[in-house]
Design a protein around this motif. Structure first.
Motif, PDB file in Angstrom:
ATOM      1  N   TYR A  96      -6.043  26.987  32.001  1.00  0.00           N
ATOM      2  CA  TYR A  96      -6.934  25.967  32.410  1.00  0.00           C
ATOM      3  C   TYR A  96      -6.583  24.389  31.346  1.00  0.00           C
ATOM      4  O   TYR A  96      -6.918  24.004  31.986  1.00  0.00           O
ATOM      5  CB  TYR A  96      -8.318  26.080  31.316  1.00  0.00           C
ATOM      6  CG  TYR A  96      -9.731  25.886  31.702  1.00  0.00           C
ATOM      7  CD1 TYR A  96      -9.690  25.399  32.780  1.00  0.00           C
ATOM      8  CD2 TYR A  96     -10.757  26.128  30.722  1.00  0.00           C
ATOM      9  CE1 TYR A  96     -10.851  24.556  32.655  1.00  0.00           C
ATOM     10  CE2 TYR A  96     -12.253  25.584  30.442  1.00  0.00           C
ATOM     11  CZ  TYR A  96     -12.017  24.864  32.108  1.00  0.00           C
ATOM     12  OH  TYR A  96     -13.456  23.801  31.993  1.00  0.00           O
ATOM     13  N   TYR A  97      -6.065  24.671  30.849  1.00  0.00           N
ATOM     14  CA  TYR A  97      -5.621  23.246  30.443  1.00  0.00           C
ATOM     15  C   TYR A  97      -4.701  22.226  30.863  1.00  0.00           C
ATOM     16  O   TYR A  97      -5.199  21.843  30.779  1.00  0.00           O
ATOM     17  CB  TYR A  97      -4.789  23.090  28.100  1.00  0.00           C
ATOM     18  CG  TYR A  97      -4.902  21.634  27.925  1.00  0.00           C
ATOM     19  CD1 TYR A  97      -6.306  21.097  26.999  1.00  0.00           C
ATOM     20  CD2 TYR A  97      -3.467  21.146  27.696  1.00  0.00           C
ATOM     21  CE1 TYR A  97      -5.391  19.364  26.976  1.00  0.00           C
ATOM     22  CE2 TYR A  97      -2.964  19.372  27.690  1.00  0.00           C
ATOM     23  CZ  TYR A  97      -4.176  19.319  27.170  1.00  0.00           C
ATOM     24  OH  TYR A  97      -3.829  17.980  26.799  1.00  0.00           O
ATOM     25  N   VAL A  98      -3.392  22.835  31.207  1.00  0.00           N
ATOM     26  CA  VAL A  98      -2.937  22.361  32.043  1.00  0.00           C
ATOM     27  C   VAL A  98      -3.032  22.203  33.471  1.00  0.00           C
ATOM     28  O   VAL A  98      -2.963  20.597  34.192  1.00  0.00           O
ATOM     29  CB  VAL A  98      -1.650  22.717  32.227  1.00  0.00           C
ATOM     30  CG1 VAL A  98      -0.604  23.011  30.861  1.00  0.00           C
ATOM     31  CG2 VAL A  98      -1.115  24.661  32.513  1.00  0.00           C
ATOM     32  N   ALA A 153      -3.476  18.654  35.554  1.00  0.00           N
ATOM     33  CA  ALA A 153      -3.073  18.041  36.332  1.00  0.00           C
ATOM     34  C   ALA A 153      -3.882  17.109  37.492  1.00  0.00           C
ATOM     35  O   ALA A 153      -3.073  16.467  37.889  1.00  0.00           O
ATOM     36  CB  ALA A 153      -2.330  19.669  37.227  1.00  0.00           C
ATOM     37  N   ALA A 154      -4.963  17.498  37.433  1.00  0.00           N
ATOM     38  CA  ALA A 154      -6.276  16.797  38.038  1.00  0.00           C
ATOM     39  C   ALA A 154      -6.229  15.428  37.712  1.00  0.00           C
ATOM     40  O   ALA A 154      -6.445  14.614  38.804  1.00  0.00           O
ATOM     41  CB  ALA A 154      -7.629  17.982  38.254  1.00  0.00           C
ATOM     42  N   ASP A 155      -6.121  15.771  36.681  1.00  0.00           N
ATOM     43  CA  ASP A 155      -6.557  14.262  36.167  1.00  0.00           C
ATOM     44  C   ASP A 155      -5.128  13.356  36.566  1.00  0.00           C
ATOM     45  O   ASP A 155      -5.646  12.322  36.968  1.00  0.00           O
ATOM     46  CB  ASP A 155      -6.706  13.907  34.389  1.00  0.00           C
ATOM     47  CG  ASP A 155      -6.855  12.889  34.125  1.00  0.00           C
ATOM     48  OD1 ASP A 155      -8.044  12.345  33.853  1.00  0.00           O
ATOM     49  OD2 ASP A 155      -5.486  12.417  32.931  1.00  0.00           O
ATOM     50  N   TYR A 156      -3.783  13.747  36.439  1.00  0.00           N
ATOM     51  CA  TYR A 156      -2.745  13.323  37.042  1.00  0.00           C
ATOM     52  C   TYR A 156      -2.891  12.667  38.240  1.00  0.00           C
ATOM     53  O   TYR A 156      -2.359  11.993  38.827  1.00  0.00           O
ATOM     54  CB  TYR A 156      -1.102  14.186  36.419  1.00  0.00           C
ATOM     55  CG  TYR A 156      -0.221  13.572  36.469  1.00  0.00           C
ATOM     56  CD1 TYR A 156       0.373  12.394  36.345  1.00  0.00           C
ATOM     57  CD2 TYR A 156       0.268  14.299  37.552  1.00  0.00           C
ATOM     58  CE1 TYR A 156       1.582  11.688  36.203  1.00  0.00           C
ATOM     59  CE2 TYR A 156       1.782  13.559  38.233  1.00  0.00           C
ATOM     60  CZ  TYR A 156       2.579  11.997  37.415  1.00  0.00           C
ATOM     61  OH  TYR A 156       3.540  11.647  37.880  1.00  0.00           O
ATOM     62  N   LEU A 157      -2.902  13.957  38.840  1.00  0.00           N
ATOM     63  CA  LEU A 157      -2.861  13.798  40.297  1.00  0.00           C
ATOM     64  C   LEU A 157      -4.252  13.255  40.663  1.00  0.00           C
ATOM     65  O   LEU A 157      -4.592  12.630  42.026  1.00  0.00           O
ATOM     66  CB  LEU A 157      -3.233  15.035  40.964  1.00  0.00           C
ATOM     67  CG  LEU A 157      -1.645  16.110  40.896  1.00  0.00           C
ATOM     68  CD1 LEU A 157      -1.663  17.514  40.918  1.00  0.00           C
ATOM     69  CD2 LEU A 157      -0.400  15.242  41.802  1.00  0.00           C
ATOM     70  N   THR A 217     -11.723  20.774  41.381  1.00  0.00           N
ATOM     71  CA  THR A 217     -12.690  22.275  42.188  1.00  0.00           C
ATOM     72  C   THR A 217     -11.919  21.600  43.509  1.00  0.00           C
ATOM     73  O   THR A 217     -12.318  22.538  44.667  1.00  0.00           O
ATOM     74  CB  THR A 217     -13.999  21.929  42.360  1.00  0.00           C
ATOM     75  OG1 THR A 217     -14.857  20.609  42.498  1.00  0.00           O
ATOM     76  CG2 THR A 217     -14.244  22.016  41.077  1.00  0.00           C
ATOM     77  N   ASP A 218     -11.056  20.851  43.841  1.00  0.00           N
ATOM     78  CA  ASP A 218     -10.490  21.181  44.971  1.00  0.00           C
ATOM     79  C   ASP A 218      -9.046  21.693  45.576  1.00  0.00           C
ATOM     80  O   ASP A 218      -8.540  21.367  46.545  1.00  0.00           O
ATOM     81  CB  ASP A 218     -10.107  18.709  45.468  1.00  0.00           C
ATOM     82  CG  ASP A 218     -11.776  18.795  46.386  1.00  0.00           C
ATOM     83  OD1 ASP A 218     -12.575  19.686  46.267  1.00  0.00           O
ATOM     84  OD2 ASP A 218     -12.008  17.583  46.060  1.00  0.00           O
ATOM     85  N   LEU A 219      -8.030  21.578  44.170  1.00  0.00           N
ATOM     86  CA  LEU A 219      -7.102  22.019  43.937  1.00  0.00           C
ATOM     87  C   LEU A 219      -6.440  23.471  44.051  1.00  0.00           C
ATOM     88  O   LEU A 219      -7.259  23.717  43.848  1.00  0.00           O
ATOM     89  CB  LEU A 219      -6.560  21.446  42.880  1.00  0.00           C
ATOM     90  CG  LEU A 219      -6.439  19.506  42.957  1.00  0.00           C
ATOM     91  CD1 LEU A 219      -6.001  19.601  41.283  1.00  0.00           C
ATOM     92  CD2 LEU A 219      -5.509  19.504  43.844  1.00  0.00           C
ATOM     93  N   LYS A 220      -5.690  23.519  44.733  1.00  0.00           N
ATOM     94  CA  LYS A 220      -4.891  25.348  44.557  1.00  0.00           C
ATOM     95  C   LYS A 220      -3.896  24.991  44.165  1.00  0.00           C
ATOM     96  O   LYS A 220      -2.326  23.474  44.305  1.00  0.00           O
ATOM     97  CB  LYS A 220      -4.329  25.431  45.505  1.00  0.00           C
ATOM     98  CG  LYS A 220      -5.481  25.814  46.448  1.00  0.00           C
ATOM     99  CD  LYS A 220      -5.756  26.451  48.159  1.00  0.00           C
ATOM    100  CE  LYS A 220      -6.873  26.801  48.555  1.00  0.00           C
ATOM    101  NZ  LYS A 220      -6.908  27.643  50.031  1.00  0.00           N
ATOM    102  N   LEU A 221      -3.184  25.523  42.797  1.00  0.00           N
ATOM    103  CA  LEU A 221      -2.385  25.153  41.608  1.00  0.00           C
ATOM    104  C   LEU A 221      -1.748  26.362  41.787  1.00  0.00           C
ATOM    105  O   LEU A 221      -2.595  27.784  41.560  1.00  0.00           O
ATOM    106  CB  LEU A 221      -2.979  25.069  40.401  1.00  0.00           C
ATOM    107  CG  LEU A 221      -3.451  23.153  40.887  1.00  0.00           C
ATOM    108  CD1 LEU A 221      -4.644  22.849  39.614  1.00  0.00           C
ATOM    109  CD2 LEU A 221      -2.949  22.166  40.822  1.00  0.00           C
TER     110      LEU A 221
END
Length: 400
Positions: free
Chosen positions: A183-185, A189-193, A198-202
């Protein structure tokens, strides 16, 4: 606020001042419950203390932590009453607990009820909670479950191919672990990108002595490699990872092994240690590989291959991937393993920049090690489970 991670022979703690979350103190007491002296570690900025204590119990370990936190020379609080909240890492919440939870008598009973799913972890987590309630009777106590983040996994992904009544009556299913780290990473990742979470697939890879891979779609875990227990999934330091269950039956019949011996085999004697015959530590494996030791090479390649298979499977599950993330001790510090895992993933749009990866030995912030034109970003992100537990604890207290 205090964050507690209570193990069978260790007690890790982190103190947070909520007015300045970066101003923290951390440490641990280890060798608890053994015949040898306990060891105390205390790290507060430039102050690093190591002390030997008398052999003792978890009660003694808690008392030692309070003593140093309140000491006139090194302490940061004047009395235990200044601790107003304690966040506890609890390994298994079964399907009873899908969120951080304020601890009540009913919650304690619930944790105990699912202890059969994690007999090595939950009972000692409960010891930590009870001792914390003794030492900090007026503080809010909050349970943060390793399994909670994965409670969004759909039934078709968490069910095993066993008769359905075993799930209905015994709750046998995939639960997953390392949820706080995944959850944390993923949030980092969302913050960095600079993308909406809620838009991302990781795909997140938590790689340490224990390890797991997780598929995250629109902010929710949709599959993960660990199962009903942390033994399933990728090859780990001393855990076998996924194996044919009939292997267990064969060993019990042919070697007359008991269930306890099998449990010891798959959790403590297998993985990198069992394959290499050298160590459960990837640093030792890497050194042996460079010396040309065949079993070390085999252990290293088998470990990386097991991770690569999950990345491929989860790429298919997600349809497309925005970022592949490495964290944990191996993920942060072992370029050797990162590069081997990423070999051949170009077909999935994942191209690692080997020079960037080689130059990276640990990271204090998010680092992108993908090539400039890689469709999928490859990120190395240091996890901070203690900070995540602190945040989750605060969220429960504020909501309450």
């Amino acid at each position: 606020m205090l964050v507690i991670n209570c193990g069978s022979s260790s007690l890790k703690y982190t103190f947070f001042n909520t007015e300045d979350m970066e101003n923290s103190v951390d440490g641990q007491v280890d060798r608890i419950g053994t015949a040898v002296p306990m060891g105390l570690e205390y790290n507060a900025g430039k102050t690093e203390i190591e002390r030997e204590l008398e052999p003792g119990t978890h009660k003694d370990a808690f008392d030692a932590i309070i003593q140093i936190l309140t000491s006139k020379e090194f302490g940061i609080i004047s009395s235990p009453q200044e601790i107003t909240a304690v966040g506890h890492r609890v390994v298994h919440g079964g399907d009873k607990f899908s969120h951080p939870t304020l601890i009540t008598d009913d919650v304690l009973r619930g944790i105990e009820e699912v202890s059969s799913l994690a007999p090595l972890h939950n009972p000692v987590n409960l010891v930590g909670i009870h001792e914390s309630m003794r030492v900090f009777p007026s503080a809010a106590q909050v349970a943060i479950f390793d399994t909670a983040f994965h409670q969004t996994i759909p039934p078709h992904a968490y069910l095993y191919g066993l008769p359905y009544e075993y799930y209905e009556k015994k709750r046998i299913r995939r639960y997953g672990f390392h949820g706080t780290s995944h959850y944390y990473v993923s949030l980092m990742a969302a913050d960095y990108l600079k993308r909406s979470y809620t838009d991302l697939k990781l795909i997140t890879c938590h790689l340490g002595n224990g390890g797991s891979v997780c598929a995250i779609e629109h902010g929710k875990s949709v599959d993960t490699s660990m199962g009903m227990t942390p033994a399933e999934g990728i090859i780990m330091g001393t855990r076998s990872g996924s194996i044919d269950p009939a292997v267990i039956l064969h060993l019990m019949d042919s070697e007359k092994m008991t269930s306890g011996e099998v449990n010891q085999l798959i959790n403590k004697q297998s993985g990198l240690l069992g394959l290499s015959g050298i160590s459960n530590d990837m640093r030792d494996i890497e050194h042996a590989v460079k010396q040309g030791k065949n079993r070390a090479v085999l252990a290293y390649k088998t470990f990386c291959y097991s991770i690569k298979k999950y990345i491929g499977a989860y790429s298919a599950t997600l349809g497309n991937v925005d970022a592949l993330i490495f964290t944990g001790g191996i993920g942060l510090y072992n370029s050797f393993a990162r590069e081997e895992v990423c070999k051949g993933l170009g077909a999935l749009g994942m191209f690692i920049d080997q020079e960037k990866s080689k130059d990276l030995n640990g990271a204090k912030k998010v680092v992108d090690i993908a090539t400039v034109d890689s469709p999928v970003r490859i990120l190395v992100i240091p996890t901070n489970e203690e900070l995540m537990i602190a945040r989750e604890t605060l969220s429960v207290i504020c909501a309450d």
